[in-house]
Design a protein around this motif. Structure first.
Motif, PDB file in Angstrom:
ATOM      1  N   TYR A   1       0.835  -1.200   0.000  1.00 47.55           N
ATOM      2  CA  TYR A   1       0.000   0.000   0.000  1.00 47.55           C
ATOM      3  C   TYR A   1       0.871   1.252   0.000  1.00 47.55           C
ATOM      4  CZ  TYR A   1      -3.871  -3.089   1.151  1.00 47.55           C
ATOM      5  OH  TYR A   1      -4.804  -4.086   1.123  1.00 47.55           O
ATOM      6  N   LYS A   2       0.362   2.300  -0.647  1.00 45.63           N
ATOM      7  CA  LYS A   2       1.004   3.603  -0.618  1.00 45.63           C
ATOM      8  C   LYS A   2       0.238   4.510   0.333  1.00 45.63           C
ATOM      9  CE  LYS A   2       2.832   3.499  -5.368  1.00 45.63           C
ATOM     10  NZ  LYS A   2       2.794   4.152  -6.700  1.00 45.63           N
ATOM     11  N   VAL A   3       0.967   5.208   1.178  1.00 49.98           N
ATOM     12  CA  VAL A   3       0.349   6.105   2.154  1.00 49.98           C
ATOM     13  C   VAL A   3       0.670   7.541   1.764  1.00 49.98           C
ATOM     14  CG1 VAL A   3       0.196   6.752   4.575  1.00 49.98           C
ATOM     15  CG2 VAL A   3       0.602   4.357   3.965  1.00 49.98           C
ATOM     16  N   ASN A   4      -0.372   8.350   1.627  1.00 49.08           N
ATOM     17  CA  ASN A   4      -0.193   9.752   1.239  1.00 49.08           C
ATOM     18  C   ASN A   4      -0.975  10.674   2.162  1.00 49.08           C
ATOM     19  OD1 ASN A   4       1.315   9.493  -1.395  1.00 49.08           O
ATOM     20  ND2 ASN A   4      -0.476   8.248  -1.871  1.00 49.08           N
ATOM     21  N   ALA A   5      -0.497  11.891   2.288  1.00 50.42           N
ATOM     22  CA  ALA A   5      -1.227  12.896   3.054  1.00 50.42           C
ATOM     23  C   ALA A   5      -2.532  13.229   2.336  1.00 50.42           C
ATOM     24  CB  ALA A   5      -0.377  14.149   3.221  1.00 50.42           C
ATOM     25  N   ILE A   6      -3.547  13.599   3.105  1.00 48.37           N
ATOM     26  CA  ILE A   6      -4.816  14.014   2.533  1.00 48.37           C
ATOM     27  C   ILE A   6      -4.627  15.366   1.852  1.00 48.37           C
ATOM     28  CG2 ILE A   6      -7.150  14.805   3.106  1.00 48.37           C
ATOM     29  CD1 ILE A   6      -6.904  11.838   3.290  1.00 48.37           C
ATOM     30  N   GLY A   7      -5.285  15.536   0.720  1.00 47.67           N
ATOM     31  CA  GLY A   7      -5.223  16.824   0.046  1.00 47.67           C
ATOM     32  C   GLY A   7      -6.124  17.817   0.751  1.00 47.67           C
ATOM     33  N   GLU A   8      -7.188  18.203   0.107  1.00 45.99           N
ATOM     34  CA  GLU A   8      -8.151  19.121   0.727  1.00 45.99           C
ATOM     35  C   GLU A   8      -9.176  18.296   1.491  1.00 45.99           C
ATOM     36  OE1 GLU A   8     -11.350  22.640  -0.491  1.00 45.99           O
ATOM     37  OE2 GLU A   8     -10.032  21.747  -2.003  1.00 45.99           O
ATOM     38  N   ALA A   9      -9.079  18.326   2.805  1.00 48.09           N
ATOM     39  CA  ALA A   9      -9.938  17.494   3.636  1.00 48.09           C
ATOM     40  C   ALA A   9     -11.319  18.124   3.816  1.00 48.09           C
ATOM     41  CB  ALA A   9      -9.295  17.278   5.000  1.00 48.09           C
ATOM     42  N   ALA A  10     -12.311  17.265   3.963  1.00 50.13           N
ATOM     43  CA  ALA A  10     -13.652  17.739   4.275  1.00 50.13           C
ATOM     44  C   ALA A  10     -13.677  18.250   5.715  1.00 50.13           C
ATOM     45  CB  ALA A  10     -14.657  16.611   4.105  1.00 50.13           C
ATOM     46  N   THR A  11     -14.601  19.135   6.017  1.00 52.28           N
ATOM     47  CA  THR A  11     -14.789  19.602   7.385  1.00 52.28           C
ATOM     48  C   THR A  11     -16.207  19.281   7.824  1.00 52.28           C
ATOM     49  OG1 THR A  11     -15.506  21.801   6.645  1.00 52.28           O
ATOM     50  CG2 THR A  11     -13.141  21.489   7.052  1.00 52.28           C
ATOM     51  N   ARG A  12     -16.390  19.091   9.114  1.00 51.50           N
ATOM     52  CA  ARG A  12     -17.716  18.703   9.593  1.00 51.50           C
ATOM     53  C   ARG A  12     -18.772  19.757   9.297  1.00 51.50           C
ATOM     54  NH1 ARG A  12     -14.114  16.268  12.624  1.00 51.50           N
ATOM     55  NH2 ARG A  12     -14.444  14.057  13.092  1.00 51.50           N
TER      56      ARG A  12
END
Length: 259
Positions: free
Chosen positions: A65-76
């Protein structure tokens, strides 16, 4: 409900249908022990973002598996739900923890699938039947949104309780997700949890996208006052009707960093 275009035991479960293996935990002490535990829990402080960053999976820590940082994350604040009782499910299916934490960090964990070995130089070179088969195969990979969150006091336990309640209340589905990208969930069913951590909940949500139904899988695991949320989508498997789950290897690797 996506967070990234690359698209979270003693064995006692929640009552009724959910007793199939959603949530587990151990307790064999007296009421005095329980009171002491509650008092200690109230003084627990959440881990900071820097500490979570050290504990969340990193590239090279899970084979295949490749692990990457989240790009533009959703907000609640941008997440909607047609039924407020189902909001914890909407959070999880958008790649977030089921309740608002003190700190939070996310990663995308994508199956590292090998490229096709046939002689065609591109999908455009293939005949129609082979093109469709190759396309489905190329999309047949697990993409997991991993969220690590931490809570003050008893917040992590309450987050699991909120999710458990939502599962009992929303079996017939709801509509929710990021504003402008809501999806219709027609059914929510329990799934067997991994048994990791102090307690864990797993479920499958069936979505209806323009008449095409497909499953989305999630598991949420508590480790003390830290919660790992896993939300997995496999578009290729959804197209072909093949079964898939939240990858056990991903849960195992993340668990190892939280023990």
């Amino acid at each position: 409900m996506k967070r990234s275009p690359g698209v979270r035991t003693c064995a006692l479960a929640v009552g009724g249908v959910l007793s199939l293996a959603l949530i587990t935990g151990c307790s064999d002490g007296s009421s005095t022990d329980a009171s002491d535990t509650a008092r200690k829990a109230s003084t627990v402080k959440a881990l900071g973002t820097a500490e979570l960053k050290q504990r969340i999976l990193a590239q090279g820590e899970v084979d295949g598996y490749k692990v990457n940082a989240i790009g533009e994350a959703a907000t609640r604040s941008t997440i909607r739900s047609s039924d407020d009782k189902c909001r914890p499910l909407a959070y999880v299916l958008t790649g977030l923890a089921p309740a608002d934490p003190a700190s939070e960090i996310g990663r995308t964990v994508r199956e590292d699938k090998k490229d096709p070995t046939d002689d065609a130089t591109s999908l455009d070179d293939m005949a129609d039947g082979k093109f469709e088969s190759a396309l489905k195969d190329s999309l047949n990979l697990d993409i997991t949104s991993l969220d690590l969150s931490s809570y003050d006091g008893d917040g992590a336990r309450q987050a699991l309780r909120a999710l458990s309640t939502a599962l009992e209340s929303c079996t017939t589905g709801f509509t929710g997700g990021t504003s402008g990208d809501e999806q219709k969930v027609t059914k929510v069913t329990p799934a067997k949890a991994s048994g990791s951590g102090d307690e864990s909940i797993a479920f499958t949500a069936t979505t209806d996208m323009d008449g095409d139904k497909g499953p989305l899988h999630a598991e949420v695991v508590r480790y003390g006052n830290t919660v790992a949320t896993y939300f997995t989508m496999n578009i290729g498997a959804m197209m072909t009707g093949k079964t898939y789950t939240v990858p056990p290897a991903v849960i195992k690797a993340q668990s190892a960093k939280l023990k």
